[in-house]
Design a protein around this motif. Structure first.
Motif, PDB file in Angstrom:
ATOM      1  N   TRP A 168      -5.028   0.720   0.058  1.00 30.57           N
ATOM      2  CA  TRP A 168      -5.074  -0.715  -0.212  1.00 30.57           C
ATOM      3  C   TRP A 168      -4.951  -0.994  -1.712  1.00 30.57           C
ATOM      4  N   LEU A 210      -3.390   0.879  -3.894  1.00 28.19           N
ATOM      5  CA  LEU A 210      -1.991   1.110  -4.259  1.00 28.19           C
ATOM      6  C   LEU A 210      -1.123  -0.068  -3.848  1.00 28.19           C
ATOM      7  N   TYR A 211      -1.392  -0.613  -2.667  1.00 26.16           N
ATOM      8  CA  TYR A 211      -0.640  -1.773  -2.186  1.00 26.16           C
ATOM      9  C   TYR A 211      -0.840  -2.969  -3.115  1.00 26.16           C
ATOM     10  N   ARG A 212      -2.049  -3.085  -3.668  1.00 26.92           N
ATOM     11  CA  ARG A 212      -2.355  -4.205  -4.569  1.00 26.92           C
ATOM     12  C   ARG A 212      -1.853  -3.964  -5.990  1.00 26.92           C
ATOM     13  N   GLY A 213      -1.227  -2.826  -6.231  1.00 22.19           N
ATOM     14  CA  GLY A 213      -0.623  -2.591  -7.541  1.00 22.19           C
ATOM     15  C   GLY A 213      -1.335  -1.598  -8.427  1.00 22.19           C
ATOM     16  N   GLU A 214      -2.389  -0.955  -7.950  1.00 17.69           N
ATOM     17  CA  GLU A 214      -3.056   0.053  -8.763  1.00 17.69           C
ATOM     18  C   GLU A 214      -2.139   1.264  -8.946  1.00 17.69           C
ATOM     19  N   ARG A 215      -2.249   1.902 -10.102  1.00 12.17           N
ATOM     20  CA  ARG A 215      -1.438   3.077 -10.392  1.00 12.17           C
ATOM     21  C   ARG A 215      -2.353   4.274 -10.649  1.00 12.17           C
ATOM     22  N   GLN A 236      -9.585   7.234 -11.552  1.00 12.79           N
ATOM     23  CA  GLN A 236      -9.957   5.815 -11.564  1.00 12.79           C
ATOM     24  C   GLN A 236     -11.130   5.551 -12.503  1.00 12.79           C
TER      25      GLN A 236
END
Length: 283
Positions: free
Chosen positions: A107, A109-114, A277
């Motif tokens: 989720w 990653l889907y929201r743009g986390e790298r 993270q």
């Protein structure tokens, strides 16, 4: 630095979470109770226990929580029970907690986390660990049971995401448990022809709901006040190990090489991602 009180509470919470796997597996393997009845009794006992804890705290905010969160909680509890009809405690806990963490990372990653190269390597390692456990071969868990536990893990991940940022986690959990009771009743009614139970099964289900779920969650929320997010995420990785060891000692379940390799890959990979993270948060 984690103080002694937080360390004690965290240890008790992790033992409670591992105890859920042990009690469910023990009940469904060694007693007459069926999975639907176990689910319903567990959720009902959890709801009553959490309500009593709120009353002791002089709070009665059982309207907290939400129906979407309660639905995710019910799917988790039902899939968890039916999976343990055929899964051993250690394998089930590993699949569950691996799926929880991976679904939450997905989720993000889907929201743009790298994640970067190191984080992606950890993610690939964790997925590979699950594949080691689930691919055909000796000591592979039954496919249908493993898929049900994967569903339980994803549902718990969704439940955790929906619960982020709630002002009173204990009240929200109590409200969500209460909302699951009619869902559990509907499931038991649908499968009424298969319903059966005996006194040991009843006791295990009530202990799972009241002690390792209701009290366990209350202890965990108290422990969270003294833990950073990274510490809280990493410490939960101990649950599959505790469940596997306890399953071997108490339920005479085998610690196969496949399970050990899978656990090392899944838990090591997730820990690697969490460490990446954590460094980004500090930066």
């Amino acid at each position: 630095m984690v103080n002694t009180r937080t360390l004690l509470l965290t240890t008790l919470a992790m033992l409670a979470f591992a105890g859920n796997s042990l009690l469910c597996r023990l009940a469904l393997r060694d007693t007459e109770i069926d999975a639907a009845s176990f689910t319903g009794l567990r959720l009902l006992a959890g709801a009553i226990t959490l309500w009593l804890l709120l009353r002791l705290r002089k709070a009665n905010n059982v309207n907290a929580g939400s129906w979407p969160a309660a639905t995710a909680l019910f799917i988790y509890a039902a899939a968890f029970s039916f999976a343990y009809l055929n899964l051993e405690a250690g394998a089930g806990a590993l699949i569950l907690f691996g799926a929880v963490q991976l679904s939450m990372l997905a989720w993000g990653l889907y929201r743009g986390e790298r994640l970067g190269l190191k984080g992606c390597s950890g993610l690939v390692m964790a997925f590979a660990g699950l594949l080691i456990l689930l691919l055909p071969g000796a000591n592979r868990p039954p496919a249908a049971a493993a898929l049900l536990m994967l569903l339980a893990g994803v549902a718990w991940g969704v439940y955790s995401l929906l619960g982020r940022g709630v002002k009173d986690p204990l009240a929200a959990t109590a409200g969500n448990f209460l909302r699951t009771v009619p869902m559990a009743l509907a499931l038991s009614t649908l499968l009424f022809a298969q319903a059966r139970w005996d006194m040991p099964g009843l006791i295990y289900a009530l202990l799972s709901g009241a002690l390792t779920s209701g009290v366990g969650y209350a202890i965990w929320y108290s422990a969270l006040r003294g833990l950073h997010a990274f510490q809280a995420a990493c410490v939960q990785l101990s649950v599959p190990i505790l469940a596997a060891l306890a399953g071997s000692l108490l339920l005479d379940e085998a610690l196969s090489l496949r399970l050990l390799l899978s656990a090392a890959a899944v838990l090591g990979g997730i820990a690697l991602v969490l460490s990446v993270q954590q460094r980004r948060v500090k930066a």
